[in-house]
Design a protein around this motif. Structure first.
Motif, mmCIF file in Angstrom:
data_model
loop_
_atom_site.group_PDB
_atom_site.id
_atom_site.type_symbol
_atom_site.label_atom_id
_atom_site.label_comp_id
_atom_site.label_asym_id
_atom_site.label_seq_id
_atom_site.Cartn_x
_atom_site.Cartn_y
_atom_site.Cartn_z
ATOM 1 N N GLU A 1 -15.487 -3.543 35.779
ATOM 2 C CA GLU A 1 -14.326 -4.042 36.515
ATOM 3 C C GLU A 1 -13.561 -5.145 35.782
ATOM 4 N N LEU A 2 -14.275 -6.109 35.204
ATOM 5 C CA LEU A 2 -13.591 -7.225 34.557
ATOM 6 C C LEU A 2 -12.967 -6.810 33.232
ATOM 7 N N ARG B 1 -9.767 -15.920 37.599
ATOM 8 C CA ARG B 1 -9.567 -16.658 36.348
ATOM 9 C C ARG B 1 -8.869 -15.776 35.304
ATOM 10 N N ILE B 2 -9.276 -14.511 35.206
ATOM 11 C CA ILE B 2 -8.667 -13.577 34.257
ATOM 12 C C ILE B 2 -7.180 -13.409 34.559
ATOM 13 N N VAL B 3 -6.855 -13.216 35.850
ATOM 14 C CA VAL B 3 -5.457 -13.022 36.259
ATOM 15 C C VAL B 3 -4.643 -14.289 35.990
ATOM 16 N N LYS B 4 -5.171 -15.433 36.393
ATOM 17 C CA LYS B 4 -4.470 -16.713 36.210
ATOM 18 C C LYS B 4 -4.171 -16.957 34.729
ATOM 19 N N ARG C 1 -0.426 -16.920 32.893
ATOM 20 C CA ARG C 1 0.006 -18.138 32.194
ATOM 21 C C ARG C 1 0.384 -17.815 30.745
ATOM 22 N N LYS C 2 -0.439 -16.993 30.089
ATOM 23 C CA LYS C 2 -0.187 -16.618 28.686
ATOM 24 C C LYS C 2 1.098 -15.799 28.554
ATOM 25 N N ASN C 3 1.354 -14.909 29.525
ATOM 26 C CA ASN C 3 2.570 -14.094 29.469
ATOM 27 C C ASN C 3 3.829 -14.906 29.777
#
Length: 311
Positions: free
Chosen positions: A217-218, A249-252, A256-258
């Protein structure tokens, strides 16, 4: 058993998508089409809804529930990781909104023989896509003690991971671990009695870890976020509902990076890396369920919604 699932953060997600009547919207985790039906109700005859799910039961239920809108609906059995290929096969290049409602559905939890629940006796399965050969049983019986420890510690965030892994390996040397309750009982004895008395069900975190590992999933989430943002038209939005801290955390971090991909050292007078922002984060802090929703649906407790808008 009918595919029942209460869509969490329902209105907040629909508001976040900013649905245009003639827009194209992709639901990467269609489930029972709760969000999907509401999206279709807001679309004109020029709009289009694409529902993707890897679970056969979701495909059957979603197809039935969206029958009144069949002229503007496409339903595909696939993983959202293949979203770009799915929409391109439909002759679509870009879309106006994408929705992911992550985690395990109420239907999957409540259907005992799917093996997701630590409260019901069932074969150790936990496959989101039942075409997959590997099951939870394979992980529990074949992973080394070190592999089990790392998986439970990382994906289950369980402080007793080392002891749980040790107990699993010891138990399977006596006989294979075949069922959910057999595994839950082994985990119970790996956790101190005083912790068991106060800390919720002792098997919860380990079952979560096995499910995440089995269905990758991750990894799928991390590998798909940039692709989904690239599929959006200018002004299009990506809405993602997560249910635990690792997903969130992955989504956040990806959002932020994009929004700010520049890798130049801080203090550089001019950007020289040439990386350009793809859009903006709409939710500086995640949107959480309100008191009413928490009262009506206990499974919404850990839900968080984050939204990104394409430039």
């Amino acid at each position: 058993m009918e595919f029942k699932h209460i869509s969490v953060l329902f209105e907040e997600t629909l508001d976040g998508l900013m649905i245009k009547p003639d827009g194209i919207y992709v639901d990467g985790t269609m489930g029972g089409a709760g969000h999907g039906r509401a999206i279709c109700e807001r679309l004109s005859s020029d709009g289009h809804y694409i529902g993707i799910d890897q679970d056969e039961a979701a495909i059957v239920t979603g197809t039935k529930r969206l029958e009144p809108f069949q002229d503007k609906v496409s339903i595909v059995r696939s993983n959202y990781a293949d979203m770009a290929a799915v929409i391109h096969e439909l002759g679509i290049k870009k879309v106006d909104g994408i929705l992911l409602d992550l985690g395990v559905s109420s239907y999957q939890l409540d259907t005992a023989d799917r093996g997701f629940s630590y409260r019901e006796e069932a074969p150790l399965d936990m496959r989101m896509d039942q075409r997959q050969k590997m099951t939870a049983r394979d992980i529990v019986n074949d992973y080394s003690e070190m592999e089990l420890f790392h998986m439970i510690k990382e994906y289950g965030e369980d402080r007793f991971a080392k002891n749980i892994a040790k107990h699993i390996v010891a138990a399977r040397q006596e006989r294979p671990i075949e069922t959910t309750l057999q595994l839950a009982e082994i985990i119970k004895y790996a956790i101190p009695a005083k912790v068991r008395a106060t800390g919720g069900h002792p098997a919860k975190r380990t079952f979560q870890a096995i499910r995440i590992e089995l269905n990758q999933e991750l990894t799928v989430l991390e590998d798909s976020l940039d692709m989904m943002i690239d599929l959006l038209n200018p002004g299009g939005r990506l809405c993602i509902i997560t249910f635990h801290s690792l997903e969130d955390r992955i989504v956040k971090n990806s959002f932020r990076k994009n929004e700010n991909p520049c890798t130049c050292p801080p203090g550089f007078p001019v950007c020289t890396c040439g990386k350009i922002s793809k859009g903006r984060v709409i939710t500086r802090k995640p949107i959480l369920p309100g008191e009413k929703e928490l009262e009506e649906n206990s499974r919404s407790k850990s839900a968080k919604l984050r939204i990104f808008e394409r430039k």
